[in-house]
Motif scaffolding. Structure first.
Motif, PDB file in Angstrom:
ATOM      1  N   ARG A  48      31.351 -18.104  38.825  1.00  0.00           N
ATOM      2  CA  ARG A  48      31.328 -16.628  38.729  1.00  0.00           C
ATOM      3  C   ARG A  48      31.532 -16.151  37.291  1.00  0.00           C
ATOM      4  N   ILE A  49      32.372 -16.861  36.513  1.00  0.00           N
ATOM      5  CA  ILE A  49      32.580 -16.473  35.113  1.00  0.00           C
ATOM      6  C   ILE A  49      31.305 -16.646  34.311  1.00  0.00           C
ATOM      7  N   MET A  50      30.565 -17.745  34.546  1.00  0.00           N
ATOM      8  CA  MET A  50      29.318 -17.987  33.813  1.00  0.00           C
ATOM      9  C   MET A  50      28.279 -16.913  34.145  1.00  0.00           C
ATOM     10  N   ARG A  51      28.165 -16.566  35.433  1.00  0.00           N
ATOM     11  CA  ARG A  51      27.192 -15.529  35.807  1.00  0.00           C
ATOM     12  C   ARG A  51      27.551 -14.174  35.174  1.00  0.00           C
ATOM     13  N   SER A  52      28.820 -13.881  35.102  1.00  0.00           N
ATOM     14  CA  SER A  52      29.243 -12.611  34.492  1.00  0.00           C
ATOM     15  C   SER A  52      28.893 -12.569  33.012  1.00  0.00           C
ATOM     16  N   CYS A 106      25.125 -11.948  32.617  1.00  0.00           N
ATOM     17  CA  CYS A 106      24.808 -10.529  32.931  1.00  0.00           C
ATOM     18  C   CYS A 106      25.213  -9.615  31.780  1.00  0.00           C
ATOM     19  N   LEU A 107      26.347  -9.890  31.156  1.00  0.00           N
ATOM     20  CA  LEU A 107      26.816  -9.064  30.053  1.00  0.00           C
ATOM     21  C   LEU A 107      25.883  -9.185  28.849  1.00  0.00           C
ATOM     22  N   LEU A 155      21.587  -6.666  25.421  1.00  0.00           N
ATOM     23  CA  LEU A 155      20.238  -6.675  24.860  1.00  0.00           C
ATOM     24  C   LEU A 155      19.466  -5.416  25.238  1.00  0.00           C
ATOM     25  N   ARG A 156      19.596  -4.979  26.503  1.00  0.00           N
ATOM     26  CA  ARG A 156      18.896  -3.766  26.939  1.00  0.00           C
ATOM     27  C   ARG A 156      19.427  -2.543  26.184  1.00  0.00           C
TER      28      ARG A 156
END
Length: 535
Positions: A377-381, A384-385, A390-391
């Motif tokens: 879960r930490i890696m996915r967060s 996403c950040l 970038l956006r």
């Protein structure tokens, strides 16, 4: 008709201007009638003017005089004037030079006699009764035992001493006195202000609010009690939220505040008796009621005691009531030890079954699984950040590009708006110029018509207007008598004259003919002369 110039007057009388003559008459009248009393009937009264002054007339069966009450004097009048009322006016006589009239400037106004006062009271009573101020349904009962009493009266008269002495004899309570004048100019306004002042005291404040009010005054004539017939006093008494006792005059005296008050007392002493009861009577009544209550309580307790004794004889004994519960308690105490042993065995077996399934390997595997799930879960967060950053960076870059191109667009739009504003300004200047030209032409046309219709142009051709001493034009010779003062108005001013006998006017030698002048030739480039008016 022969005319005489002012410097050719046959007499040596002093010549006055109209303003000098009017001023002399005004000073003579004011010095001769600087303080007079006039009795008459009010006529033409329409209330106060928008300026605050009141204009009307005083008349009798043979004459009439104009009257005025100035704005500053009107509040000091004891009553409001009414149409058809017979009054006695005090003031001075003066003249009004603008219209050659005289009038009385009223400084004081009073009804003409007791009959007029009674008629005024009756008229005012009907008016206030029609408004519902005297209805019995709106009157409130007096409190039985007030803690604070408010008294509105004179602080120096015998009335306040009688009231305080009577209250202290019957039932001493806290009394607040609001000192007022009970007679004379301004007394009605003071009484009304005192009633409203007591009602304005907030409950629970530093000054205790009265539970009942007493408005009191000693006896006197109708004129002495007139302040309590004032409309302001009656309205204040009717609007009072605190119950009010009216104690004005003796038992035979009646005023309008008696109708508006909640209770009318025949005398100020009677008002004090109505406000508080007699403390000795209350003490005797309380002692009597206390003795009766004690006797009733004793008889009631005896009756209840007999009833309890009868019920006790019908109830079973204590051993009979406790026999069955005592047996159930002994049986439960005997089985308590065996039940405790069985419960302990059952609980031990349940604990052993639950502990047989608990091992260290199971707990270690469960912790490893939870750690792995948390790392995923930490890696996915984090990913996403990074995408979100970038956006946001791309969006900020686009916005910066748009802002760099914005000044050029704003400059072009501002230039177009300036051009449009300049065009509108030119159109507005042209429209204003055309409108001014049209207005000047219309005013010039109206001026030409006015000049053509004015009688002053006729005077310029040698005619004159003859006026009498009242400045009215005379159009026929039959209206003019001998020795009458007239004025002749020419184009350049007026002269005074005295009429005489009719006669022929001597012919004057004809003036030598004047050579005709040829009209001047217009200069080149100048405007051609305009055609004059046909009139």
């Amino acid at each position: 008709m022969n005319t005489l110039l002012a410097n050719d007057s046959p007499t040596n009388l002093t010549e006055f201007s109209v303003s000098e003559l009017s001023g002399s008459i005004k000073r003579t009248v004011e010095n001769a009638f600087d303080h007079v009393r006039v009795r008459g009937e009010i006529s033409g009264y329409r209330g106060q003017h928008s300026s605050g002054h009141a204009y009307f007339s005083l008349k009798d069966d043979r004459a009439r005089i104009d009257a005025v009450i100035w704005k500053g004097t009107f509040p000091r009048i004891k009553f409001r004037p009414e149409e058809g009322m017979e009054v006695i006016a005090t003031g001075k006589v003066t003249t009004f030079p603008g219209s050659s009239k005289y009038q009385i400037v009223i400084e004081n106004l009073e009804p003409a006699g007791a009959g007029a006062l009674m008629a005024l009271i009756e008229e005012r009573r009907r008016k206030l009764a029609a408004e519902g101020l005297f209805d019995q349904g709106r009157k409130r009962p007096l409190p039985f035992l007030p803690q604070v009493i408010g008294v509105v009266t004179s602080p120096t008269g015998a009335v306040i001493r009688d009231i305080l002495h009577r209250i202290s004899d019957r039932f001493p309570v806290h009394v607040i006195v609001w000192p007022v004048k009970v007679q004379g100019e301004g007394s009605g306004d003071e009484v009304a202000a005192a009633i409203r002042g007591f009602n304005g005291i907030a409950p629970g404040g530093p000054v205790k609010r009265p539970d009942v009010l007493i408005v009191a005054r000693g006896g006197g004539s109708l004129e002495d009690l007139w302040s309590f017939n004032d409309e302001a006093v009656v309205r204040a008494a009717a609007e009072s939220e605190i119950p009010l006792i009216s104690a004005v005059g003796h038992e035979t005296d009646w005023t309008l505040i008696d109708h508006a008050a909640d209770v009318r007392a025949p005398t100020p002493t009677g008002a004090a008796e109505m406000a508080v009861p007699v403390k000795a009577d209350l003490d005797a009544q309380i002692a009597n009621l206390t003795a009766r209550l004690r006797n009733c309580t004793s008889r009631h307790m005896d009756h209840r005691r007999q009833s309890v004794r009868a019920l006790v004889r019908a109830l079973p004994s204590l051993d009979q009531l406790l026999a069955l519960p005592r047996r159930r308690f002994d049986e439960a105490a005997a089985g308590l030890g065996r039940g405790l042993e069985r419960t302990t065995v059952v609980k031990r077996r349940s604990f052993e079954r639950a502990s047989s399934g608990l091992r260290l390997e199971l707990l270690t595997n469960r912790l490893a699984q939870q750690r792995q799930l948390l790392a995923d879960r930490i890696m996915r967060s984090e990913r996403c950040l990074e995408r979100q950053l970038l956006r946001e960076h791309n969006r900020v870059a686009k916005a910066g590009a748009s802002l760099s191109a914005l000044p050029a667009r704003l400059t072009g739009q501002l230039q177009r708006e300036r051009q449009h504003l300049a065009s509108l300004s030119r159109h507005a200047d042209t429209a204003v110029s055309h409108a001014l030209a049209r207005s000047r032409a219309a005013i010039a046309a109206q001026d030409r018509v006015l000049q053509s219709l004015s009688y002053t142009n006729v005077l310029k051709r040698g005619f004159a207007v003859i006026r009498d001493e009242n400045d009215r034009p005379l159009t026929r010779a039959a209206d003019v008598g001998l020795g009458r003062a007239v004025s002749l108005q020419f184009a350049d001013g007026r002269i005074a004259a005295v009429t005489g006998e009719s006669g022929e006017i001597a012919e004057r030698p004809a003036a030598p003919p004047q050579p005709k002048k040829r009209p001047a030739k217009p200069e080149p480039g100048s405007d051609p002369p305009k055609q004059g008016s046909l009139f």
